[in-house]
Design a protein around this motif. Structure first.
Motif, PDB file in Angstrom:
ATOM      1  N   ASP A 146      18.044 -23.772 -33.839  1.00 42.28           N
ATOM      2  CA  ASP A 146      19.258 -24.030 -33.053  1.00 42.28           C
ATOM      3  C   ASP A 146      19.560 -22.877 -32.095  1.00 42.28           C
ATOM      4  OD1 ASP A 146      19.578 -26.466 -34.252  1.00 42.28           O
ATOM      5  OD2 ASP A 146      21.146 -25.816 -35.654  1.00 42.28           O
ATOM      6  N   LEU A 147      19.132 -21.666 -32.460  1.00 39.68           N
ATOM      7  CA  LEU A 147      19.335 -20.521 -31.579  1.00 39.68           C
ATOM      8  C   LEU A 147      18.457 -20.607 -30.332  1.00 39.68           C
ATOM      9  CD1 LEU A 147      19.536 -17.520 -34.088  1.00 39.68           C
ATOM     10  CD2 LEU A 147      21.403 -18.465 -32.712  1.00 39.68           C
ATOM     11  N   PHE A 148      17.296 -21.265 -30.492  1.00 37.31           N
ATOM     12  CA  PHE A 148      16.333 -21.366 -29.391  1.00 37.31           C
ATOM     13  C   PHE A 148      15.910 -22.825 -29.209  1.00 37.31           C
ATOM     14  CE2 PHE A 148      15.704 -17.296 -31.612  1.00 37.31           C
ATOM     15  CZ  PHE A 148      16.092 -16.418 -30.605  1.00 37.31           C
ATOM     16  N   PRO A 149      16.847 -23.680 -28.790  1.00 33.04           N
ATOM     17  CA  PRO A 149      16.553 -25.117 -28.703  1.00 33.04           C
ATOM     18  C   PRO A 149      15.500 -25.461 -27.654  1.00 33.04           C
ATOM     19  CG  PRO A 149      18.651 -24.618 -27.651  1.00 33.04           C
ATOM     20  CD  PRO A 149      18.223 -23.374 -28.366  1.00 33.04           C
ATOM     21  N   ASP A 150      15.283 -24.568 -26.713  1.00 35.44           N
ATOM     22  CA  ASP A 150      14.321 -24.851 -25.639  1.00 35.44           C
ATOM     23  C   ASP A 150      12.929 -24.280 -25.917  1.00 35.44           C
ATOM     24  OD1 ASP A 150      16.316 -26.140 -24.163  1.00 35.44           O
ATOM     25  OD2 ASP A 150      17.026 -24.231 -23.351  1.00 35.44           O
ATOM     26  N   GLY A 151      12.697 -23.837 -27.155  1.00 31.99           N
ATOM     27  CA  GLY A 151      11.366 -23.338 -27.505  1.00 31.99           C
ATOM     28  C   GLY A 151      11.232 -21.845 -27.258  1.00 31.99           C
ATOM     29  N   PRO A 152      10.043 -21.393 -26.831  1.00 32.59           N
ATOM     30  CA  PRO A 152       9.780 -19.959 -26.651  1.00 32.59           C
ATOM     31  C   PRO A 152      10.901 -19.257 -25.891  1.00 32.59           C
ATOM     32  CG  PRO A 152       7.777 -21.201 -26.290  1.00 32.59           C
ATOM     33  CD  PRO A 152       8.876 -22.216 -26.475  1.00 32.59           C
ATOM     34  N   ALA A 153      11.272 -18.060 -26.394  1.00 31.80           N
ATOM     35  CA  ALA A 153      12.417 -17.354 -25.824  1.00 31.80           C
ATOM     36  C   ALA A 153      12.087 -15.875 -25.670  1.00 31.80           C
ATOM     37  CB  ALA A 153      13.633 -17.545 -26.736  1.00 31.80           C
ATOM     38  N   ASP A 154      13.088 -15.122 -25.255  1.00 33.46           N
ATOM     39  CA  ASP A 154      12.931 -13.677 -25.139  1.00 33.46           C
ATOM     40  C   ASP A 154      12.451 -13.113 -26.475  1.00 33.46           C
ATOM     41  OD1 ASP A 154      13.691 -11.015 -23.677  1.00 33.46           O
ATOM     42  OD2 ASP A 154      14.598 -10.885 -25.677  1.00 33.46           O
ATOM     43  N   ARG A 155      11.362 -12.385 -26.441  1.00 32.11           N
ATOM     44  CA  ARG A 155      10.721 -11.960 -27.685  1.00 32.11           C
ATOM     45  C   ARG A 155      11.590 -11.008 -28.499  1.00 32.11           C
ATOM     46  NH1 ARG A 155       5.003 -11.770 -24.547  1.00 32.11           N
ATOM     47  NH2 ARG A 155       4.334 -13.899 -25.066  1.00 32.11           N
ATOM     48  N   ARG A 156      12.344 -10.164 -27.825  1.00 25.16           N
ATOM     49  CA  ARG A 156      13.213  -9.240 -28.550  1.00 25.16           C
ATOM     50  C   ARG A 156      14.305 -10.008 -29.305  1.00 25.16           C
ATOM     51  NH1 ARG A 156      11.459  -6.700 -24.058  1.00 25.16           N
ATOM     52  NH2 ARG A 156      10.691  -4.552 -24.265  1.00 25.16           N
ATOM     53  N   ALA A 157      14.819 -11.072 -28.685  1.00 24.81           N
ATOM     54  CA  ALA A 157      15.829 -11.896 -29.337  1.00 24.81           C
ATOM     55  C   ALA A 157      15.236 -12.630 -30.537  1.00 24.81           C
ATOM     56  CB  ALA A 157      16.421 -12.902 -28.346  1.00 24.81           C
ATOM     57  N   VAL A 158      13.984 -13.069 -30.412  1.00 23.18           N
ATOM     58  CA  VAL A 158      13.320 -13.759 -31.517  1.00 23.18           C
ATOM     59  C   VAL A 158      13.101 -12.799 -32.682  1.00 23.18           C
ATOM     60  CG1 VAL A 158      11.211 -14.935 -32.247  1.00 23.18           C
ATOM     61  CG2 VAL A 158      12.214 -15.455 -30.014  1.00 23.18           C
ATOM     62  N   VAL A 159      12.677 -11.573 -32.375  1.00 25.87           N
ATOM     63  CA  VAL A 159      12.482 -10.573 -33.435  1.00 25.87           C
ATOM     64  C   VAL A 159      13.783 -10.366 -34.195  1.00 25.87           C
ATOM     65  CG1 VAL A 159      12.019  -8.133 -33.906  1.00 25.87           C
ATOM     66  CG2 VAL A 159      10.581  -9.386 -32.297  1.00 25.87           C
ATOM     67  N   ARG A 160      14.869 -10.208 -33.467  1.00 24.91           N
ATOM     68  CA  ARG A 160      16.170  -9.988 -34.115  1.00 24.91           C
ATOM     69  C   ARG A 160      16.558 -11.187 -34.989  1.00 24.91           C
ATOM     70  NH1 ARG A 160      19.766  -6.380 -33.281  1.00 24.91           N
ATOM     71  NH2 ARG A 160      18.721  -5.678 -31.383  1.00 24.91           N
ATOM     72  N   ALA A 161      16.330 -12.400 -34.485  1.00 26.12           N
ATOM     73  CA  ALA A 161      16.683 -13.601 -35.251  1.00 26.12           C
ATOM     74  C   ALA A 161      15.831 -13.721 -36.513  1.00 26.12           C
ATOM     75  CB  ALA A 161      16.510 -14.841 -34.374  1.00 26.12           C
ATOM     76  N   LEU A 162      14.556 -13.368 -36.414  1.00 29.56           N
ATOM     77  CA  LEU A 162      13.688 -13.432 -37.587  1.00 29.56           C
ATOM     78  C   LEU A 162      14.114 -12.416 -38.645  1.00 29.56           C
ATOM     79  CD1 LEU A 162      10.246 -13.896 -35.819  1.00 29.56           C
ATOM     80  CD2 LEU A 162      11.348 -15.538 -37.358  1.00 29.56           C
ATOM     81  N   VAL A 163      14.493 -11.226 -38.200  1.00 32.71           N
ATOM     82  CA  VAL A 163      14.991 -10.218 -39.141  1.00 32.71           C
ATOM     83  C   VAL A 163      16.254 -10.726 -39.831  1.00 32.71           C
ATOM     84  CG1 VAL A 163      16.036  -7.918 -39.321  1.00 32.71           C
ATOM     85  CG2 VAL A 163      13.934  -8.238 -38.006  1.00 32.71           C
ATOM     86  N   ASP A 164      17.109 -11.418 -39.079  1.00 32.92           N
ATOM     87  CA  ASP A 164      18.341 -11.951 -39.662  1.00 32.92           C
ATOM     88  C   ASP A 164      18.060 -12.973 -40.755  1.00 32.92           C
ATOM     89  OD1 ASP A 164      19.879 -10.372 -38.047  1.00 32.92           O
ATOM     90  OD2 ASP A 164      20.326 -11.939 -36.575  1.00 32.92           O
ATOM     91  N   LEU A 165      16.900 -13.632 -40.706  1.00 32.89           N
ATOM     92  CA  LEU A 165      16.543 -14.588 -41.748  1.00 32.89           C
ATOM     93  C   LEU A 165      16.409 -13.915 -43.111  1.00 32.89           C
ATOM     94  CD1 LEU A 165      13.781 -16.887 -40.173  1.00 32.89           C
ATOM     95  CD2 LEU A 165      16.137 -17.495 -40.732  1.00 32.89           C
ATOM     96  N   TYR A 166      16.085 -12.634 -43.092  1.00 30.56           N
ATOM     97  CA  TYR A 166      15.797 -11.938 -44.342  1.00 30.56           C
ATOM     98  C   TYR A 166      16.896 -10.960 -44.750  1.00 30.56           C
ATOM     99  CZ  TYR A 166      11.158 -13.899 -43.868  1.00 30.56           C
ATOM    100  OH  TYR A 166      10.104 -14.776 -43.744  1.00 30.56           O
ATOM    101  N   THR A 167      18.083 -11.146 -44.227  1.00 30.87           N
ATOM    102  CA  THR A 167      19.218 -10.329 -44.637  1.00 30.87           C
ATOM    103  C   THR A 167      20.361 -11.254 -45.039  1.00 30.87           C
ATOM    104  OG1 THR A 167      19.991 -10.173 -42.336  1.00 30.87           O
ATOM    105  CG2 THR A 167      18.595  -8.389 -43.143  1.00 30.87           C
ATOM    106  N   GLY A 168      21.286 -10.733 -45.816  1.00 33.05           N
ATOM    107  CA  GLY A 168      22.450 -11.514 -46.201  1.00 33.05           C
ATOM    108  C   GLY A 168      22.273 -12.241 -47.521  1.00 33.05           C
TER     109      GLY A 168
END
Length: 206
Positions: free
Chosen positions: A89-111
Motif C-alpha cells: 500500500d505504501l508503493f501502489p505503483d510498484g518500484p519506488a525510491d530505493r531509500r524509501a523501500v529500504v526504510r519501509a522494509l526495516v519498519d517491517l521488522y520493528t514494533g
C-alpha cells in the motif's frame, strides 16, 4: 390495532450473516493473539487469555483454532499478510525510491508485530508440535518478502551479487528488529538505513 398490524409495523432487527460474524470473531482472536504474544510472550499467552482479550468464550476460540499451536501460527501468518499488504500500500505503483523501500522494509521488522513473531520463533525452538508449522510459515514468508523486495527495488537478480545484496538487506533489517527489542537505538538505525540505501544504489544502478 390488531396484533398482526403491530407485528407488521415493528422494526426488523437485522443480524449480520453467520459467516460474517464468524470471520469477525476469527479476526478478533488473531489480533488478540498477536497482542498477547507481544506483551506476555509464549508462556503467558494461553488460549483462555487470548479469548478473554478478544471478548469471546474459550469454546468459541477452540471452535476456530482447535489447538494453541494452530491459533498462534495463524496469528503470525495474519501478521505477515498485514505487513505485506501495508508495504504494498505504501508503493501502489510498484518500484519506488530505493531509500524509501529500504526504510519501509526495516519498519517491517520493528514494533509489536515483529516482537510477536519472535516470541513464536523462540517457542517453536522448544515445542516439537509447533516447530514444523512455524518453520514452514517462516520459509514461505521469507520467500514472499524477498520477492516483494526485489520487485519494489527494481532489482535484476540475473546480475552478479544482486540477489545476495537484497537478501543481505533483509537480514540486516531483521537484525535491527532484534536490536530494537532491547533498546530504541533510532539514531544508529537511521545511519545504517542510510548506508544501505547507498549500497543498494551502487549495486542495483546500471
Amino acid at each position: 390495532m390488531s396484533t398482526e398490524d403491530r407485528t407488521e409495523r415493528a422494526p426488523r432487527v437485522l443480524k449480520a450473516p453467520k459467516q460474517d460474524r464468524s470471520r469477525a470473531t476469527r479476526k478478533r482472536l488473531l489480533e488478540a493473539a498477536v497482542a498477547c504474544l507481544a506483551e506476555h510472550g509464549w508462556a503467558g499467552s494461553t488460549v483462555s487469555v487470548v479469548a478473554e482479550h478478544a471478548g469471546v468464550s474459550r469454546g468459541a476460540a477452540q471452535h476456530h483454532f482447535p489447538t494453541r499451536e494452530d491459533l498462534f501460527t495463524a496469528a503470525v501468518e495474519y501478521v505477515a499478510e498485514q505487513r505485506s499488504t501495508a508495504l504494498r500500500d505504501l508503493f501502489p505503483d510498484g518500484p519506488a525510491d530505493r531509500r524509501a523501500v529500504v526504510r519501509a522494509l526495516v519498519d517491517l521488522y520493528t514494533g509489536p508485530l515483529f516482537r510477536a513473531a519472535l516470541h513464536l520463533w523462540v517457542a517453536a525452538s522448544n515445542e516439537d508440535q509447533l516447530r514444523p508449522q512455524v518453520t514452514e510459515l517462516e520459509a514461505r514468508v521469507g520467500r514472499e518478502t524477498h520477492h516483494m523486495a526485489v520487485e519494489l527495488l527494481g532489482a535484476d537478480e540475473s546480475r552478479p551479487g544482486v540477489r545476495e545484496t537484497v537478501q543481505g538487506l533483509l537480514d540486516m533489517a531483521r537484525g535491527l528488529g532484534l536490536a530494537n527489542l532491547l533498546t530504541d537505538d533510532g539514531t544508529r538505525r537511521e545511519r545504517v538505513v542510510a548506508q544501505w540505501g547507498e549500497i543498494l544504489e551502487g549495486v542495483l544502478t546500471d
